[in-house]
Design an enzyme around this catalytic site. Structure first.
Site, PDB file in Angstrom:
ATOM      1  N   THR A 113      -4.305   3.550  -3.091  1.00 31.71           N
ATOM      2  CA  THR A 113      -3.492   4.727  -3.391  1.00 31.71           C
ATOM      3  C   THR A 113      -4.414   5.779  -3.988  1.00 31.71           C
ATOM      4  O   THR A 113      -5.460   5.447  -4.540  1.00 31.71           O
ATOM      5  CB  THR A 113      -2.403   4.402  -4.427  1.00 31.71           C
TER       6      THR A 113
ATOM      7  N   LYS B  59      12.630  16.639 -17.963  1.00 33.02           N
ATOM      8  CA  LYS B  59      13.667  16.023 -18.793  1.00 33.02           C
ATOM      9  C   LYS B  59      14.119  17.026 -19.845  1.00 33.02           C
ATOM     10  O   LYS B  59      13.497  17.194 -20.879  1.00 33.02           O
ATOM     11  CB  LYS B  59      13.148  14.735 -19.426  1.00 33.02           C
TER      12      LYS B  59
HETATM   13  P1  ADP Z   1      -0.066   9.090  -3.829  1.00 34.65           P
HETATM   14  O1  ADP Z   1       0.870   8.253  -4.663  1.00 34.65           O
HETATM   15  O2  ADP Z   1      -1.432   8.962  -4.251  1.00 34.65           O
HETATM   16  O3  ADP Z   1       0.401  10.504  -3.600  1.00 34.65           O
HETATM   17  P2  ADP Z   1       0.981   8.243  -1.343  1.00 34.65           P
HETATM   18  O4  ADP Z   1       0.550   9.063  -0.218  1.00 34.65           O
HETATM   19  O5  ADP Z   1       1.157   6.814  -1.134  1.00 34.65           O
HETATM   20  O6  ADP Z   1      -0.093   8.432  -2.434  1.00 34.65           O
HETATM   21  O7  ADP Z   1       2.260   8.931  -1.933  1.00 34.65           O
HETATM   22  C1  ADP Z   1       3.540   8.445  -1.800  1.00 34.65           C
HETATM   23  C2  ADP Z   1       4.478   9.364  -2.493  1.00 34.65           C
HETATM   24  O8  ADP Z   1       4.501  10.633  -1.869  1.00 34.65           O
HETATM   25  C3  ADP Z   1       5.912   8.918  -2.470  1.00 34.65           C
HETATM   26  O9  ADP Z   1       6.166   7.962  -3.465  1.00 34.65           O
HETATM   27  C4  ADP Z   1       6.648  10.224  -2.715  1.00 34.65           C
HETATM   28  O10 ADP Z   1       6.693  10.555  -4.080  1.00 34.65           O
HETATM   29  C5  ADP Z   1       5.791  11.224  -2.024  1.00 34.65           C
HETATM   30  N1  ADP Z   1       6.354  11.535  -0.698  1.00 34.65           N
HETATM   31  C6  ADP Z   1       6.009  11.028   0.494  1.00 34.65           C
HETATM   32  N2  ADP Z   1       6.749  11.567   1.479  1.00 34.65           N
HETATM   33  C7  ADP Z   1       7.606  12.442   0.899  1.00 34.65           C
HETATM   34  C8  ADP Z   1       8.640  13.296   1.377  1.00 34.65           C
HETATM   35  N3  ADP Z   1       8.941  13.422   2.665  1.00 34.65           N
HETATM   36  N4  ADP Z   1       9.315  14.020   0.460  1.00 34.65           N
HETATM   37  C9  ADP Z   1       9.033  13.948  -0.858  1.00 34.65           C
HETATM   38  N5  ADP Z   1       8.057  13.163  -1.357  1.00 34.65           N
HETATM   39  C10 ADP Z   1       7.360  12.413  -0.500  1.00 34.65           C
END
Ligand code: ADP
Length: 544
Positions: A187, A441
Site C-alpha cells: 500500500t 468531526k
Molecule cells: P492508498 O491507501 O495508499 O491510497 P489504495 O490505492 O489501496 O492505496 O487506496 C484505496 C483507497 O482509495 C480506498 O480505501 C478509498 O479510500 C480510496 N478510493 C478508491 N477508489 C475510490 C473511489 N471510487 N471513490 C472514493 N475513494 C476511493
C-alpha cells in the site's frame, strides 16, 4: 457427495497461454521517449518465456521475489507474466514512494533482483547500498541517460536485452497449487510504513475474470486499452492481466503521463478504454477538446472519489461520462463498479449523474457490508446511515505480509476493514462518505470532506479543491477548504460560500477558504490530505 468436475488450478499461466495461442497477432504498443514501439502478443510471449530462462540463469530461488521499478511498458508486461509463470513472485515497486519506504519494502519483501527502467534508475541508485537481499540489478534501456555502470558492492548489474538474448525460452513449470503467491504490492502508506499485500494465482485469475464481466469492466478482445493507472500500483487495476486474457490490444503510455501525451495516444491509437485516477482526467479533458474521441467506450476511474463535475464534463464534451470503480490494493483492487441498474435506466441525465457519483455495486465474487461503529450491526440500506465498509471475497486480502498491524485491519470473522465510511442505498449501491481519517468531526457530527469537495469543485472557477478538518476550540474540528482557482479566473471566499449556501447544510459550510497553487498529490496521484493537514495544522480559523 462431491462434485465430479476437474480440479483445474486457476493460474496466471492459463492467461498467458491464451494470449500466446489465440491472439499472437494482437498488438502491444509502448510510448517511449525514443518513439512508439510496437510488438505482438506472439513476440511478447516468446520474450516472456526467455525471461523465465533469465530468472533461472540469475539463480532466483523457487519463490524468489522479482522486483520491478518500471513504467507501464511492454517489458514490464513481460515481467508481469514471466515471474509468476516461472513460479517466482513479482513485486512491483512504486516509483514515487519516499526513498526510505522503497528501502523498507525491498528489504521486507526480501527482493532478490530488481528490474529497473533507465529513466528512473537515478531514483534507485542512491538506495542500492541499503538493499540487504538484492543481488542483481537488471537495467531496461528505455532511453534514460543515467550511467548505470557501477551498482556498488555486492550487486551485479546487467542489461535486460543482453540477458534475454543469451537465455533460452522455457516451458513453464506446472503450478499445482493455485493458492501459491503470484505477486505482491505494498500500500502506498500514507501513515507508517507500507503494508504488503500478497496476491495468489487464484485471486488474480478470478479478479481478471471479473474485469471481463459485462457488468464488471467488460474487457473484451476488441478493446484497445490504455492503462494510465501504473502497473506498480494495485496491478494497474487488473487491466494488464485482463488485456492478456481477453487478447485486447494494449497502448502502454511509458513515462510521459502529461495530458497532451495521453490525449494524443487516445486519439491517434484509437483507444477504446482508458483508466486512471481523477487527477489524470482533470488534466486530460481540456487536452481532448475538439479532437476525435469516437473510439472511446469506457473511462474507468477510481482511487479517490470522482467529482460529479468531472464525469459530467466528460459526458458533455465527448458524450461519455466517467465510469467509477472503487477498490484498494487489498482488494486486488476492483471491488465495486458504477454500472447502472435497469431501474435507473430512464432517469434524466442529471439524476443519472448522481448515481454515477456513487462507488457502485459489488462485483460478483465480492461481499460487502457497512457496519455501524456505534452498534456493530449492519446499517439499513437507506442511503443515509453510515458505517465502516468491510469486504470479503476470493480476491480480498485475508492478512498483510508479515505485519503486526494485520490484527487491527481484519475483523474476527475474517473480513477486511477498509477504513472507508460508506452508506448503502435501497438498490445496494455503495456511496463512500469519506476515509475514516479524512472525515471532519464537528462536535458529535461528521462532515464528509468528499461531498464538500464535490460541491466546491462544481464552481466553474475552481480547478481543484480539498477539504480538511482543522482544530476548533468549541467544535473539535471544522472544515477548511483548500482551493485552487483555474488560471485566468477569480474567486473570493465570500463568493464561494455564497455558491455553497443551499448546496450543503449550513453547518457544513467551511469556516474558512484558503487559496493555494496546487493540491499536493500522493505517490499515486491522489489528493494528499495528510500534507495539507501538516501544512495547516496550526491554522487559526476566524472566530466569527
Ligand atoms: P492508498 O491507501 O495508499 O491510497 P489504495 O490505492 O489501496 O492505496 O487506496 C484505496 C483507497 O482509495 C480506498 O480505501 C478509498 O479510500 C480510496 N478510493 C478508491 N477508489 C475510490 C473511489 N471510487 N471513490 C472514493 N475513494 C476511493
Amino acid at each position: 457427495m462431491q462434485g465430479l468436475m476437474q480440479d483445474f488450478p486457476l493460474t496466471i499461466t492459463h492467461l498467458f497461454n491464451r494470449a500466446e495461442k489465440l491472439f499472437p497477432n494482437k498488438e502491444i504498443l509502448t510510448s517511449l521517449p525514443t518513439g512508439k514501439e510496437r510488438t505482438t502478443y506472439g513476440a511478447w510471449a516468446e520474450r516472456t518465456r526467455r525471461l523465465g530462462g533469465v530468472l533461472d540463469d540469475l539463480g532466483i530461488s523457487a519463490d524468489g521475489r522479482v522486483a520491478t521499478f518500471s513504467w507501464n511498458t511492454q517489458k514490464h508486461l513481460e515481467l508481469y507474466f514471466a515471474a509468476p509463470c516461472a513460479g517466482r513472485v513479482l513485486h512491483t515497486l512504486n516509483l514515487r514512494l519516499f526513498p526510505e519506504q522503497v528501502t523498507y519494502i525491498v528489504n521486507h519483501a526480501e527482493d532478490e533482483v530488481i528490474f529497473v527502467d533507465k529513466t528512473v534508475a537515478g531514483l534507485l541508485w542512491p538506495l542500492l547500498g541499503t538493499f540487504e537481499t538484492v543481488r542483481h540489478i537488471v537495467v531496461i534501456d528505455d532511453g534514460g541517460p543515467f550511467d548505470t555502470s557501477d551498482p556498488g558492492p555486492g550487486k551485479q548489474v546487467h542489461d535486460y536485452e543482453e540477458l534475454l538474448a543469451a537465455a533460452s525460452p522455457v516451458d513453464w513449470p506446472a503450478i499445482t497449487d493455485e493458492n501459491q503467491a503470484a505477486s505482491m504490492c505494498y500500500t502506498s502508506g500514507t501513515t507508517g510504513n507500507p503494508k504488503g499485500v500478497v496476491y495468489s494465482h487464484r485471486s488474480t485469475v478470478l479478479h481478471t475474470m471479473s474485469a471481463m464481466f459485462a457488468d464488471g469492466v467488460g474487457i473484451r478482445e476488441t478493446d484497445r486499452i490504455l492503462p494510465v493507472v501504473p502497473m506498480f500500483h494495485a496491478n494497474a487495476w487488473g487491466l494488464a492481466h485482463a488485456a492478456v486474457a481477453a487478447g485486447s490490444d494494449l497502448v502502454m503510455p511509458g513515462p510521459d503521463l502529461s495530458p497532451p501525451a495521453l490525449a494524443d495516444l487516445i486519439v491517434e491509437e484509437k483507444v477504446t478504454l482508458a483508466a486512471g485516477v481523477p487527477t489524470i482526467w482533470m488534466g486530460v479533458l481540456p487536452a481532448l477538446e475538439g479532437r476525435d474521441t469516437s473510439s472511446l467506450r469506457l473511462i474507468p476511474c477510481g482511487g479517490s472519489a470522482v467529482p460529479k463535475v468531472l464525469s459530467e464534463g466528460f459526458r458533455r464534451q465527448i458524450g461519455l461520462p466517467i465510469f467509477q470503480a472503487w477498490g484498494m490494493t487489498e482488494t486486488s483492487p476492483v471491488a465495486t463498479v458504477g454500472s447502472i441498474k435497469s431501474v435507473y435506466a430512464d432517469l434524466p441525465e442529471d439524476e443519472l449523474a448522481d448515481i454515477r457519483a456513487m462507488q457502485g455495486l459489488p462485483l460478483l465474487g465480492v461481499e460487502l457490508r457497512v457496519v455501524s461503529q456505534e452498534t456493530g450491526e449492519e446499517v439499513p440500506w437507506d442511503g443515509e446511515a453510515r458505517g465502516e465498509l468491510q469486504a470479503a471475497g476470493p480476491w480480498i486480502a485475508r492478512t498483510y505480509y508479515n505485519d503486526d498491524r494485520s490484527a487491527e485491519s481484519f475483523t474476527d470473522d475474517g473480513w477486511l476493514r477498509t477504513g472507508d465510511v460508506a452508506t448503502v442505498n435501497p438498490e445496494g449501491y455503495i456511496r463512500l462518505v469519506d476515509r475514516t481519517k479524512d472525515v471532519v468531526k464537528s462536535g458529535g457530527e461528521w462532515i464528509s470532506s468528499v461531498e464538500l469537495e464535490n460541491e466546491i469543485m462544481a464552481h466553474p472557477a475552481v480547478a481543484e479543491a480539498a477539504v480538511i478538518g482543522v482544530t476548533h476550540p468549541k467544535w473539535q474540528e471544522r472544515p477548511l477548504a483548500c482551493v485552487v482557482v483555474k488560471p485566468g479566473e477569480e474567486l473570493t471566499k465570500e463568493a464561494l460560500l455564497e455558491f455553497l449556501d443551499g448546496r450543503v447544510a449550513k453547518w457544513w459550510l467551511p469556516d474558512d477558504v484558503v487559496f493555494i497553487d496546487e493540491v499536493p498529490k500522493t505517490s499515486v496521484g491522489k489528493f494528499s490530505k495528510k500534507d495539507l493537514r501538516d501544512r495547516f495544522k496550526d491554522y487559526e480559523l476566524p472566530t466569527t
